[in-house]
Design a protein around this motif. Sequence first.
Motif, PDB file in Angstrom:
ATOM      1  N   GLU A  23       5.544 -44.529   3.811  1.00  0.00           N
ATOM      2  CA  GLU A  23       6.622 -43.658   4.282  1.00  0.00           C
ATOM      3  C   GLU A  23       7.793 -44.467   4.829  1.00  0.00           C
ATOM      4  O   GLU A  23       8.960 -44.125   4.607  1.00  0.00           O
ATOM      5  N   ALA A  24       7.470 -45.549   5.539  1.00  0.00           N
ATOM      6  CA  ALA A  24       8.528 -46.387   6.104  1.00  0.00           C
ATOM      7  C   ALA A  24       9.359 -47.051   5.015  1.00  0.00           C
ATOM      8  O   ALA A  24      10.576 -47.198   5.151  1.00  0.00           O
ATOM      9  N   ARG A  25       8.706 -47.460   3.925  1.00  0.00           N
ATOM     10  CA  ARG A  25       9.427 -48.056   2.804  1.00  0.00           C
ATOM     11  C   ARG A  25      10.468 -47.097   2.250  1.00  0.00           C
ATOM     12  O   ARG A  25      11.625 -47.460   2.006  1.00  0.00           O
ATOM     13  N   LEU A  26      10.057 -45.844   2.074  1.00  0.00           N
ATOM     14  CA  LEU A  26      10.984 -44.841   1.545  1.00  0.00           C
ATOM     15  C   LEU A  26      12.120 -44.569   2.529  1.00  0.00           C
ATOM     16  O   LEU A  26      13.277 -44.407   2.125  1.00  0.00           O
ATOM     17  N   ASP A  27      11.786 -44.519   3.809  1.00  0.00           N
ATOM     18  CA  ASP A  27      12.838 -44.320   4.821  1.00  0.00           C
ATOM     19  C   ASP A  27      13.852 -45.460   4.779  1.00  0.00           C
ATOM     20  O   ASP A  27      15.070 -45.239   4.882  1.00  0.00           O
ATOM     21  N   GLY A  28      13.349 -46.690   4.647  1.00  0.00           N
ATOM     22  CA  GLY A  28      14.244 -47.843   4.578  1.00  0.00           C
ATOM     23  C   GLY A  28      15.137 -47.801   3.351  1.00  0.00           C
ATOM     24  O   GLY A  28      16.343 -48.076   3.422  1.00  0.00           O
ATOM     25  N   LEU A  29      14.566 -47.449   2.207  1.00  0.00           N
ATOM     26  CA  LEU A  29      15.347 -47.348   0.972  1.00  0.00           C
ATOM     27  C   LEU A  29      16.407 -46.255   1.083  1.00  0.00           C
ATOM     28  O   LEU A  29      17.559 -46.442   0.664  1.00  0.00           O
ATOM     29  N   LEU A  31      13.897 -39.985  -4.029  1.00  0.00           N
ATOM     30  CA  LEU A  31      12.843 -40.850  -3.505  1.00  0.00           C
ATOM     31  C   LEU A  31      11.777 -40.022  -2.796  1.00  0.00           C
ATOM     32  O   LEU A  31      12.069 -39.239  -1.897  1.00  0.00           O
ATOM     33  N   ASP A  32      10.565 -40.210  -3.227  1.00  0.00           N
ATOM     34  CA  ASP A  32       9.457 -39.446  -2.683  1.00  0.00           C
ATOM     35  C   ASP A  32       8.184 -40.257  -2.849  1.00  0.00           C
ATOM     36  O   ASP A  32       8.107 -41.117  -3.737  1.00  0.00           O
ATOM     37  N   ALA A  33       7.191 -39.983  -2.012  1.00  0.00           N
ATOM     38  CA  ALA A  33       5.949 -40.750  -2.064  1.00  0.00           C
ATOM     39  C   ALA A  33       5.254 -40.622  -3.413  1.00  0.00           C
ATOM     40  O   ALA A  33       4.565 -41.542  -3.857  1.00  0.00           O
ATOM     41  N   ASP A  34       5.438 -39.481  -4.074  1.00  0.00           N
ATOM     42  CA  ASP A  34       4.777 -39.259  -5.361  1.00  0.00           C
ATOM     43  C   ASP A  34       5.690 -39.552  -6.548  1.00  0.00           C
ATOM     44  O   ASP A  34       5.302 -39.322  -7.697  1.00  0.00           O
TER      45      ASP A  34
END
Length: 536
Positions: free
Chosen positions: A501-507, A370-373
């Motif tokens: 970024e928060a979405r990825l942290d939550g996932l 999981l990454d922003a890109d």
Amino acid sequence: MTPGTGTAEGSARARLVLWTLAAGQFLMALDSSVMNVSIATVADDVGTTVTGIQGAITAYTLVMAMFMIPGGKVGALIGRRRAFMIGCCVYGCGSFITALAPNLPVLLLGWSLLEGIGAALILPAIVALVAGNFAAERRPAAYGLVAAAGAVAIALGPLIGGFATTYFSWRWVFAGEVLVVLGILVFARRIADVPGGERPGIDLIGTVLSALGLGIFVYGVLRSGEWGWFRPKPDAPSWLGVSLVVWLMLAGLLLVWLFLRWEARLVERHREPLIDPAMLQNRQLTGGLTMFFFQYLVQMGVFFVVPLYLSVALGLSALETGARLLPLSLTLLAAAILIPRFFPDVSPRRVVRLGILALLAGAVVLMAALDADAGAEIVGIPLLLIGLGMGALASQLGSVTVSAVPDEQSAEVGGIQNAVTNLGSSIGTALAGSILIATLASSFLAGVEQNPAVPAEVKSQAAVELQSGVTFLSDAQLKTALDKAGTSEQVTQAALDANAEARLDGLRAALAVLALAAVLAMFFTSRIPTVQPRST
């Protein structure tokens, strides 16, 4: 029927029986996911709110949880095939009413009540009918295919629901279920019945205690996202400063304990119990049930997290999201069918452990990717691994639990087994969702507070808003909300960056919890036998 005779007729008949039972399992599981992508459309069509439709889905889960153990006992009393066919008739009537529902009360009657009761009769009967129609050495493959059909239904549900809603109507899904039920009823006559025992009746007090205990516990779990697990959310009900979820779960556990004490008392008085408490002292049975619990906890957690990433974070449509889940279905089917065929004498414990390791590896790989890109392609390999693990578990666990007791108790085992999987599914979805939202909220707030471009008054307002609850928003949804609030372009971009970024942290946090559950499951695998069951 003895499908193991080796004759062409027997082999063809065995396949027909197996596919009929698998179709029943597929249909029961489909309702758990098929409408998740169409909730807003269904709400508009029946003149209610999204909350109303979510309540109907919750009620369906509750009815199944409450009546699964009594449903298994009914099969033991009247015959498994008869219970299966009656359940199909009730379920088909529910689907027909749902397809025509003009308002929420009618939808609740058809979808939540009738389909839930039908499922509570069908699912335990399927477990017993596999045991009654297949020799012990053929059961792993049979149970594997049946379990795989259910998991594939959950994976394909969003794809089917999205396609029907986009090009036709969501009502056609339930109309199609009626046709499938009719087909199942036609072919169900070829299934060898497993006669019910000559028993005086059903334990009504035990039925009430088990239904209330499981129902209240599951209801508490399902409300955890809205009310909070321990600390009550703003405006959520509480008692003594603790979320009502805790008290509901405790009340449910207390009622289940009273149920088991009541059943033990009936046995002592030589009366017929709903379930024999001695079964729960069977090491192999409890080991299989524990694995079922963890499998469905991880499985439903994954089915919650991955579609969220694909549909919200990446903006994929329901059809595209469903298509991305297909690799999981392929390896799940392959493992569930091929392991028993090519490794009929393999140690069930070894397969279960390898399956759990595959689940763990899939969760960890996805968490790392999981990454922003990152794009949708990153879910491919993790889903292949997760599907492989689910298929490996499906190929063994059904046979493990049923072979732990005499065949005449297979219906009761089916009721307990499906109650446990229902608990695992509810807790897996609720746990993944609550961890995801909690992490999302804290990460988003930290990102906003650390950004110098965001004014102090906006930071203060964000903190207040987050206390009232936060949702998993796409960038487009957040941008629309910020534009309506009249925020500056600089603040909007800062909020979008923090949200991404928060979405990825939550996932990642949700996947970490699921990986931890897989590790925890390893400690209970010693209860799984090392030798495949054989006919005696």
